[in-house]
Design an enzyme around this catalytic site. Structure first.
Site, PDB file in Angstrom:
ATOM      1  N   SER A 274      -4.785   5.942  -2.416  1.00 19.63           N
ATOM      2  CA  SER A 274      -4.134   4.585  -2.124  1.00 19.63           C
ATOM      3  C   SER A 274      -3.226   4.464  -3.224  1.00 19.63           C
ATOM      4  O   SER A 274      -3.065   5.379  -4.217  1.00 19.63           O
ATOM      5  CB  SER A 274      -5.392   3.808  -2.089  1.00 19.63           C
ATOM      6  OG  SER A 274      -5.616   3.640  -3.633  1.00 19.63           O
ATOM      7  N   LYS A 275      -2.583   3.448  -3.176  1.00 15.97           N
ATOM      8  CA  LYS A 275      -1.580   2.929  -4.161  1.00 15.97           C
ATOM      9  C   LYS A 275      -1.765   3.052  -5.626  1.00 15.97           C
ATOM     10  O   LYS A 275      -1.184   3.327  -6.514  1.00 15.97           O
ATOM     11  CB  LYS A 275      -1.257   1.420  -3.856  1.00 15.97           C
ATOM     12  CG  LYS A 275      -0.028   1.063  -2.678  1.00 15.97           C
ATOM     13  CD  LYS A 275       0.505  -0.259  -2.809  1.00 15.97           C
ATOM     14  CE  LYS A 275       0.913  -0.713  -1.499  1.00 15.97           C
ATOM     15  NZ  LYS A 275       0.709  -2.105  -1.390  1.00 15.97           N
ATOM     16  N   ARG A 276      -3.321   2.842  -5.903  1.00 10.11           N
ATOM     17  CA  ARG A 276      -3.651   3.005  -7.092  1.00 10.11           C
ATOM     18  C   ARG A 276      -3.323   4.471  -7.715  1.00 10.11           C
ATOM     19  O   ARG A 276      -3.400   4.398  -8.934  1.00 10.11           O
ATOM     20  CB  ARG A 276      -5.214   2.908  -7.202  1.00 10.11           C
ATOM     21  CG  ARG A 276      -5.998   1.474  -7.415  1.00 10.11           C
ATOM     22  CD  ARG A 276      -7.202   1.636  -7.387  1.00 10.11           C
ATOM     23  NE  ARG A 276      -7.997   2.371  -6.427  1.00 10.11           N
ATOM     24  CZ  ARG A 276      -8.695   3.496  -6.765  1.00 10.11           C
ATOM     25  NH1 ARG A 276      -8.562   3.873  -7.992  1.00 10.11           N
ATOM     26  NH2 ARG A 276      -9.064   4.160  -5.821  1.00 10.11           N
TER      27      ARG A 276
END
Ligand code: GLU
Length: 518
Positions: A274-276
């Site tokens: 994910s963006k994380r």
């Protein structure tokens, strides 16, 4: 009249369907336009595409937009743009058409209705009037007891007449598929091998919601069978849907396609990418200046490897080598360092003009280039980008490297570089250099080399003591591009008319001396 089924036969749940091998391979990528294209989905699209292209088959794009609240046209458009950018072209789809359209689920509602009616008529499906709150309550109770939430079958035994009456009186109803209460359902997954599901834990799935829209597990089956899909290659998150879909194939009297479920794409910490973790949407990689050929290459290695372990591969080689049955079951880790490395290898393979073309938007955005580059500027740009491209992982890093040409601000020189210019041999070296450069009209690298030699003889300074101050005086930086590459580009760039003018070496030296005086 319902569209004619493509094949009608007894279903063999035990093993994949051999008839499929005799037909042209048809696969599909079926995104829901509810967000940007995630690399996990792009990998699914890619594996479908490779499988189709290798077999000379057909790759279909189908838009699964029955979730009207979350679907948006902008996402459909961006999905298509991203697939095209990656080089995944489709043979049939909402924009290109095909014999099996329409290719958007929202335009196929009448088709689903026809099949639903026939299932209801045959008693294979029934109306369910259970209020959602009641179902939710039972679901929560089951979960609290640590049990699977399975529909109780309450409406199963309602007579068709009673159901009809209640529907006609306007009562809200979903439609469920009538399925066996017990037994097991097995199928052979091309990636995961034999999978077995306990039918007692499935319950009668909803095929049409009370709002009249088909449930995913139902629409997908009708679409796949009418579109003559031979292989469903998709993410592992759909494994638990597969038995429900197989039950729908059975109820509809169609043989199912073969299934291949791909493991999820994870970050290094083993959670879904994910963006994380960094960029996770194709669009972000595109914006960040990565090459589509590199992403194509890297995505193919997420869960698969060519037989000889080679890692840098072009599209045509991947089409030749890809093997769905060699795809790994374990989750695939997206390693950004590895991807940067792959991207660098792909950058190396580009021609100077391809590199300049890819660099242009980034340099333009940084304010370094005019809207239209003149011929001489273009030629300079190609040489500049060629020289700097060895120093970058991706094209969005280029403006930072190119600052050395366009932004020369010795007043902002860092303390360390300034101190170096004031210590040891440096003042003498730059003093001599300033004197020499002020006397020549044309400066170039040969002149620089000759001056350095003279200064060495005149001052006795050599090696790092000689060259380091010269580098700082020309770049206002303590490290960077080799001077034999930098000097010609600076001198030639200074003769061209750029929005941020390139300062020539002589100007640079005088500006540094000015700053040092202060
Ligand atoms: N629309 C589904 C999704 O985006 C894909 C369904 C499928 O491949 O069967 O996850």
């Amino acid at each position: 009249m319902l569209p004619l089924p493509w094949i009608k036969s007894e279903i063999n749940y035990k093993i994949g369907k051999p008839e499929a091998d005799l037909m042209k391979i048809r696969v599909r990528f079926a995104p829901s336009p509810t967000g940007f294209l995630h690399v996990g989905n792009a990998r699914t699209a890619l594996f479908n595409w490779l499988f189709a292209r290798q077999a000379n088959g057909v790759f279909v794009l189908r838009i699964e937009d029955t979730d009207r609240e979350r679907s948006a046209d902008k996402y459909e458009k961006s999905l298509m743009d991203d697939l095209r950018w990656l080089g995944l072209d489709w043979d049939e789809g909402p924009d290109v058409g095909g014999h099996f359209g329409p290719y958007r689920q929202s335009q196929r509602l009448e088709i689903y209705k026809g099949y639903t009616q026939s299932l209801l008529d045959k008693g294979k499906a029934y109306y369910c009037f259970c209020p959602p709150e009641e179902l939710e309550k039972t679901r929560e109770e089951s979960i609290a007891l640590g049990k699977m939430a399975v529909y109780s079958g309450k409406c199963r035994s309602l007579s068709p007449e009673e159901s009809r009456r209640r529907v006609d009186s306007g009562e809200e109803a979903a439609i469920r598929l009538r399925t066996p209460d017990s037994g097991s359902l097995d199928y052979h997954d091309l990636v995961r091998g034999k999978l077995s599901f306990d039918l007692g834990l499935i319950g009668d799935p909803v095929i049409v919601r009370s709002n009249g829209l088909p449930a995913y597990n139902y629409a997908v089956v009708i679409d796949d069978l009418l579109m003559e899909i031979t292989h469903v290659i998709r993410g592992e998150d759909h494994i638990s849907n597969t038995p429900r879909q197989l039950l729908a194939y059975k109820a509809l009297d169609f043989s199912p396609p073969q299934f291949a479920h791909l493991s999820m794409v994870m970050g290094k910490d083993n959670t879904r990418l994910s963006k994380r973790h960094g960029a996770a949407a194709v669009e972000q990689f595109k914006k960040d200046g990565f090459l589509s050929s590199a992403l194509f290459n890297y995505l193919s290695l997420l869960g698969w490897a060519p037989p000889d372990g080679q890692e840098v591969l072009a599209k045509n080689e991947l089409v030749r080598l890809f093997d769905l049955e060699k795809v790994s079951r374990s989750s695939a880790i997206f390693d950004y360092d590895k991807f940067n490395w792959i991207n660098r290898q792909h950058i190396k393979k580009l021609t100077p003009s391809q590199k300049a073309e890819l660099a242009y938007p980034h340099l333009r955005r940084a304010g370094f280039l005019p809207e239209k580059t003149a011929e001489a500027q273009q030629e300079w740009l190609e040489r500049m980008v060629e020289v700097l491209s060895n120093r970058i992982d991706r094209f969005s890093d280029l403006p930072q490297e190119a600052r050395v040409f366009f932004v020369f601000t010795p007043q902002e020189m860092d303390e360390e570089a300034r101190k170096e210019l004031e210590a040891g041999c440096a003042p003498q070296v730059i003093g001599h250099f300033a004197e020499k450069i002020s006397q020549v009209k044309e400066f170039n690298y040969d002149r620089f080399a000759a001056f350095a030699q003279e200064i060495r003889e005149e001052t006795g300074c050599k090696g790092k003591d000689l060259y380091h101050p010269l580098r700082i005086v020309l770049t206002a930086k303590a490290s960077g591009l080799e001077l034999d590459k930098l000097i010609p580009l600076v001198e030639e760039g200074a003769r061209l008319d750029f929005p941020l003018p390139v300062k020539n070496c002589s100007q640079r030296v005088s500006e540094v001396l000015e700053v040092l005086k202060k």
